[in-house]
Design a protein around this motif. Structure first.
Motif, PDB file in Angstrom:
ATOM      1  N   ALA A  18       0.740  -1.000   0.028  1.00 44.65           N
ATOM      2  CA  ALA A  18      -0.030  -0.104  -0.174  1.00 44.65           C
ATOM      3  C   ALA A  18       1.070   1.114  -0.081  1.00 44.65           C
ATOM      4  CB  ALA A  18      -0.959   0.021   1.216  1.00 44.65           C
ATOM      5  N   PRO A  19       1.870   1.363   0.913  1.00 43.40           N
ATOM      6  CA  PRO A  19       2.698   2.633   0.743  1.00 43.40           C
ATOM      7  C   PRO A  19       3.219   2.597  -0.602  1.00 43.40           C
ATOM      8  CG  PRO A  19       3.246   1.189   2.302  1.00 43.40           C
ATOM      9  CD  PRO A  19       2.376   0.484   1.903  1.00 43.40           C
ATOM     10  N   ARG A  49       1.984   2.017  -3.570  1.00 46.55           N
ATOM     11  CA  ARG A  49       1.207   2.465  -4.510  1.00 46.55           C
ATOM     12  C   ARG A  49       0.699   3.911  -4.123  1.00 46.55           C
ATOM     13  NH1 ARG A  49      -0.676  -2.995  -3.674  1.00 46.55           N
ATOM     14  NH2 ARG A  49      -2.398  -2.157  -2.070  1.00 46.55           N
ATOM     15  N   LEU A  50       0.608   4.310  -2.678  1.00 44.41           N
ATOM     16  CA  LEU A  50       0.287   5.525  -2.211  1.00 44.41           C
ATOM     17  C   LEU A  50       1.277   6.572  -2.782  1.00 44.41           C
ATOM     18  CD1 LEU A  50      -1.509   7.544  -0.648  1.00 44.41           C
ATOM     19  CD2 LEU A  50       0.077   7.001   1.482  1.00 44.41           C
ATOM     20  N   ARG A  51       2.418   5.967  -2.806  1.00 40.88           N
ATOM     21  CA  ARG A  51       3.789   6.932  -3.298  1.00 40.88           C
ATOM     22  C   ARG A  51       3.542   7.306  -4.993  1.00 40.88           C
ATOM     23  NH1 ARG A  51       7.083   4.775   0.017  1.00 40.88           N
ATOM     24  NH2 ARG A  51       8.165   3.435  -1.784  1.00 40.88           N
ATOM     25  N   VAL A  52       2.890   6.494  -5.661  1.00 43.80           N
ATOM     26  CA  VAL A  52       2.883   6.699  -6.939  1.00 43.80           C
ATOM     27  C   VAL A  52       1.529   7.817  -7.080  1.00 43.80           C
ATOM     28  CG1 VAL A  52       1.734   5.724  -9.159  1.00 43.80           C
ATOM     29  CG2 VAL A  52       3.209   4.273  -7.756  1.00 43.80           C
ATOM     30  N   PHE A  53       0.445   7.626  -6.309  1.00 44.91           N
ATOM     31  CA  PHE A  53      -0.660   8.682  -6.414  1.00 44.91           C
ATOM     32  C   PHE A  53      -0.113   9.800  -5.885  1.00 44.91           C
ATOM     33  CE2 PHE A  53      -3.419   4.790  -6.284  1.00 44.91           C
ATOM     34  CZ  PHE A  53      -4.364   5.231  -7.413  1.00 44.91           C
ATOM     35  N   LEU A  72      -5.636   1.448  -1.579  1.00 43.58           N
ATOM     36  CA  LEU A  72      -6.190   1.595  -2.929  1.00 43.58           C
ATOM     37  C   LEU A  72      -5.035   1.118  -3.914  1.00 43.58           C
ATOM     38  CD1 LEU A  72      -8.220   4.773  -3.260  1.00 43.58           C
ATOM     39  CD2 LEU A  72      -9.047   2.259  -2.688  1.00 43.58           C
ATOM     40  N   THR A  73      -5.703   0.242  -5.213  1.00 40.51           N
ATOM     41  CA  THR A  73      -4.971   0.160  -6.502  1.00 40.51           C
ATOM     42  C   THR A  73      -5.210   0.870  -7.438  1.00 40.51           C
ATOM     43  OG1 THR A  73      -6.415  -1.566  -7.006  1.00 40.51           O
ATOM     44  CG2 THR A  73      -4.731  -2.197  -5.770  1.00 40.51           C
TER      45      THR A  73
END
Lengths: 862, 112
Positions: A533-534, A536-540, A683-684
């Motif tokens: 999750a972290p 993916r959060l970084r991508v956002f 989230l993905t």
């Protein structure tokens, strides 16, 4: 003599057998005579004979053609006689038939042709239902497995599947996305089609680490270059190696548009959690089992589930024929439109009938004379039928050609997903329909005038000089046709008016956010590359930061789901006992970054919005909307209250603020909703919402380039201004409304032409009468109002009938209407007034002409 | 049998053929010669055309074939039927009425 024999061959064989010898004898006799008169006579005889034999031989052979040509030539006299009106009638028929053929083509493609799988009647969609809606919805894994076990008597196979995020294929040219489904192995038994190559997925594939995948024929040809040794080949999907085990036969893909079928695995958590629904299920019935019997079996199975896993809201399950399911949402629309198109054709036909009646009456004299010189009644009827057939054939042919143009236009304009759109074409059956329409219109609407006209009595016709009598029956028939047109047109106008009013009412509702200058871009982060999750959060957050630095950008946020994009998520809530609420309400969930309220201009009503401080390690918070407060607040301040996202032991979340309602669609009233910080979820996927200073559409390329720079292997989904998405959400309604409005306008135009034609004709017929009236002292205005009064009679009758028709027609639209009643009086009144004005104009133009009649001229003409 | 009226108006060639057969049976060539003679060669009926008319008249039973044969075995003779006679007569009356009407218009030069 050989030459003569040869010439004889031009005649049909039967003619030759019957007269050949006799003709040869005659020719020989003539030749003897010619010889006695010298060489020139012989040559002349030969020339004459060659011409005569070829001309009449072929004439005999092609007699039916020449008769046909003669008939057509005769029929086309109608055109030469009244080119203007004939052209108008042809155009009307072309439109009527064209529209009908086009719509029937769509219906035939969508509704009447079958799913291209064996025994499609055995295919059903299966799903859980709740007490007040019997439409099958989704299943959860635990219930699915239980139900599958208990319904083996009813189903050959029952298969759960789930559409999963499109997989990104890499390693073969550019990275491309492919529609992907996760399916249980039974899925292929349900389809009933063996793969064209390799094998389907099997139960053994559910617990293997080899990642087997079945691919579509299109994917095999398009992406893998029709590799003949594709079975066993490893392909890279979302950066994982998958093994191709089978290729589905072309056309066996279900649902259409998917390319990859992966095994659907159930985790222990999936099986334990019976309070969420995310599986689609299709089944194949056993041969003798009906859909109703299957539904009964499903219900029994769900009753057992309710015993083994008690739930506060017991649910049932039902089956629905796949054929019906696939087309349910378009069937009503399509048949309705077809019905409307038929009305247009009928109006065009009424006009054709009127034209023929008018010409027939005008030709009383001609017919009288023809009868006098020996034409039989049958001959006259045949002639008139030929004329109506010629008009409808020309109109119908143009109409059929028009349909070829209309069908692609209709498909392109249709906003939703038309099932089987690739099968839609104008072909045999549709054209047969057109031929049927042509024959029907010409016979039905040509026969009445023909019968009427051919009743002409010789003496009667010859006595009534130009401008004289018109038979009573013909006059009634003409008025009747006008009345019928008015009835149909007014019904359509009322229907179109209702849809327009409904659409305006719907789209005038406040949506709760400002979509101006907001660009949206969907992002699906591939989990294999960013498993935690972290990460993916970084991508956002990284992309949000980069976008925010752009000079054109005012603010950026991400949200899931995006309002109006048709998706939605819900969760069952557990209340903090201190809150004094009971039950497990289902509320909508939204996952947003802190700038969400700024970008969409959603007002904060109390408390605070989600902030940058709400990180994963901070206390869990949520913001709720007004609807939530209305429904669950009990007039208390909800800020500070705690809820949990599941009925189980999930951690407590504290409500920190209240925002105004944001609609998910125009149709739904705002529902209770909770907004959670993006940083506190795993989230993905999400949608970036980007408020730009200039036109958002121009910024799309820049967004894509930026994202590509940052993450080359993570393609953005569709990038679209939010205003388009909002508009698209009502595209279906706008389409229905526009189509009906277009058809109603067409009907209005056709009836106006029809009324005008009848009036203009009546005025011409009564010139003499008007002349006499004026000679006796009538004022032009009196004559004018006389004509208008008489013209308005059938229209007034039609309006009365039309209101009754509208009453029935609009009841069919009930489902389409938003917050107005089908019998909305103001719409009916508006439609009536509109029609009245048009009808009045159509009467007034000819009436004015009659008032300008010069009595002296008219009377002198006698 | 169809009423004679239903065949009217006759085509000019058909009427001429009936006229040629009025006085007795004829073969095809004789009919063309007779028509040419009576119309002072204004109407020349070529055999191909003639036999199409003969076929139609035979099919409608206005004329029939006879058993008469002469030196040329292939040659056929035709004669009027009762119906043919009635049709010819009806056509003559129709034309006469027409002419009477036209006479009223003073179209016949010098003979009014």
């Amino acid at each position: 003599m050989t030459l003569y024999r040869l010439l004889l061959r031009v005649f049909p064989r039967r003619f030759r057998e019957r007269f050949g010898d006799d003709m040869t004898a005659t020719f020989e006799a003539r030749r003897r005579d010619a010889r006695s008169r010298g060489a020139w006579a012989t040559i002349a005889l030969w020339i004459r004979t060659v011409i005569d034999m070829t001309r009449h031989g072929s004439g005999e052979r092609w007699q039916f053609v020449s008769e046909f040509v003669q008939d057509v030539r005769f029929a086309l006299r109608l055109f030469r006689r009244r080119p203007g009106i004939s052209a108008v009638v042809v155009v009307m028929l072309a439109l009527g038939i064209g529209v009908n053929v086009a719509i029937f083509s769509v219906i035939n493609g969508v509704l009447l042709r079958d799913v291209s799988l064996p025994h499609p009647e055995q295919l059903v969609r299966v799903g859980e239902t709740d007490a007040n809606d019997r439409t099958p919805e989704q299943f959860n894994a635990g219930n699915y497995l239980d139900v599958q076990r208990e319904t083996r008597d009813a189903f050959q196979a029952l298969a759960a599947y789930r559409v999963v995020p499109a997989a990104t294929l890499t390693g073969v040219g550019d990275a491309v996305k492919a529609g992907t489904m996760a399916v249980r192995p039974e899925f292929f038994d349900v389809l009933g089609v063996a793969p064209a190559m390799g094998r389907p997925l099997t139960a053994a594939d559910l617990d293997t680490s080899s990642r087997p995948v079945v691919i579509s024929d299109g994917f095999w040809r398009g992406k893998l270059g029709s590799d003949p040794r594709v079975i066993g080949r490893r392909i890279e999907l979302d950066s994982e190696a998958w093994t191709v085990v089978g290729v589905l036969a072309n056309g066996a893909e279900y649902p259409a548009g998917y390319d990859l079928w992966k095994p659907l695995l159930f985790s222990a958590a999936d099986l334990a959690h019976r309070n969420g629904w995310d599986l689609s299920v299709i089944g194949r019935l056993r041969a003798s089992v009906t859909v109703d019997q299957a539904s009964a079996a499903l219900q029994r199975a769900m009753d057992l589930v309710a015993v083994s896993h008690p739930s506060p809201q017991p649910r049932s399950a039902a089956a629905l024929s796949l054929r019906e399911d696939a087309t349910a949402y378009v069937r009503h629309d399509l048949w309705f439109v077809q019905g409307v198109a038929m009305l247009i054709l009928l109006i065009a036909c009424a006009n054709l009938g009127n034209l023929l009646l008018a010409t027939a009456t005008a030709r009383h004299q001609e017919f009288g004379v023809r009868t006098a010189i020996g034409a039989s009644r049958g001959r006259l009827i045949r002639q008139m039928l030929a004329e109506s057939l010629a008009v409808s054939t020309i109109g119908g042919s143009i109409g059929a050609a028009l349909a070829f143009l209309l069908v692609p236009a209709l498909i392109a304009a249709y906003p939703g997903d038309l099932p089987g759109r690739e099968r839609i074409s104008v072909s045999g059956l549709e054209l047969l329909g057109a031929v049927g329409a042509i024959v029907l219109t010409s016979v039905v609407f040509g026969l009445a005038p023909a019968l009427l006209a051919s009743r002409t009595r010789l003496t009667h016709a010859l006595r009534a000089s130009a401008g004289g009598g018109t038979s009573q029956v013909a006059r009634w028939l003409r008025s009747g046709l006008v009345t019928a047109e008015v009835v149909m047109t007014l019904s359509l106008l009322a229907g179109a008016g209702l849809l327009m009013k409904s659409f305006v009412t719907l789209t005038a509702q406040p949506v709760g956010f400002d979509a101006r200058n907001v660009l949206t871009a969907y992002l699906q982060v591939p989990t294999p590359r960013f498993p935690t999750a972290p990460e993916r959060l970084r991508v956002f957050e990284n992309l949000i930061d980069r976008l925010a630095q752009e000079p054109d950008v005012e603010s950026v946020a991400s949200t899931l789901p995006l309002p109006f994009d048709g998706s939605g998520r819900g969760a069952g809530l557990r209340w903090d006992p201190a809150f004094g609420q009971t039950g497990f309400p289902l509320v909508a969930e939204r996952f947003v970054s802190p700038q969400y309220a700024d970008v969409l201009s959603v007002p904060l009503l109390s408390g605070r919005f989600i902030s940058n401080a709400d990180r994963a390690d901070a206390p869990l918070v949520a913001v709720v909307n007004e609807a939530f407060v209305r429904q669950y607040g009990n007039a208390r301040n909800v800020i500070g209250m705690r809820v949990a996202r599941r009925a189980d032991a999930s951690p407590w979340i504290t409500i920190v603020g209240v925002v105004a309602d944001v609609r998910a669609t125009y149709l739904q009233r705002p529902r209770p909703e909770m907004l959670f910080p993006l940083a506190q979820t795993a989230l993905t996927a999400g949608t970036f919402v980007i408020k730009t200073r200039s036109s958002p559409a121009q910024f799309a390329q820049r967004v894509r380039a930026l994202a590509h720079d940052a993450y080359p292997n993570v393609p953005l989904g569709r990038i679209e201004p939010l205003s388009h998405i909002v508009g698209d959400s009502v595209a279906q309604r706008r389409f229905n409304m526009s189509l009906l409005a277009a058809l109603a306008s067409l009907a209005l135009l056709l009836s106006a032409i029809g009324i005008y034609g009848v009036m203009a004709y009546a005025v011409t017929q009564r010139r003499r009468e008007m002349g006499i009236r004026m000679a006796l002292g009538a004022q032009p205005s009196q004559v004018e109002s006389l004509v208008i009064r008489q013209g308005l009679m059938p229209i007034a009758l039609g309006i009365a009938g039309g209101l009754a028709g509208a009453w029935f027609l609009t009841a069919l639209l009930k489902k389409e209407l938003f917050e107005i009643q089908p019998h909305d009086p103001s719409t009916l009144i508006t439609a009536t007034l509109l029609f009245f004005v048009v009808g009045l104009a159509a009467c007034w133009l000819p009436a004015r002409r009659s008032a300008r009649v010069n009595p002296v001229e008219v009377l002198r003409a006698d | 049998m169809l009423p004679p009226q239903s065949f009217l108006p006759l085509k000019p060639v058909a009427f001429q053929i009936l006229m040629s057969l009025a006085d007795g049976e004829c073969h095809g060539y004789a009919i063309t010669q007779d028509i040419a003679r009576r119309t002072s060669a204004a109407m020349r009926v070529e055999p191909g055309n003639l036999y199409r008319f003969l076929k139609e008249l035979l099919d409608n039973r206005l004329i029939e074939e006879t058993n008469r044969r002469d030196d040329d075995e292939r040659r056929r003779y035709y004669r009027l039927t009762t119906l043919g006679r009635k049709v010819a007569s009806a056509e003559t009356e129709r034309l006469a009425a027409l002419v009477t009407e036209a006479r009223g218009k003073k179209w016949l030069r010098g003979k009014a």
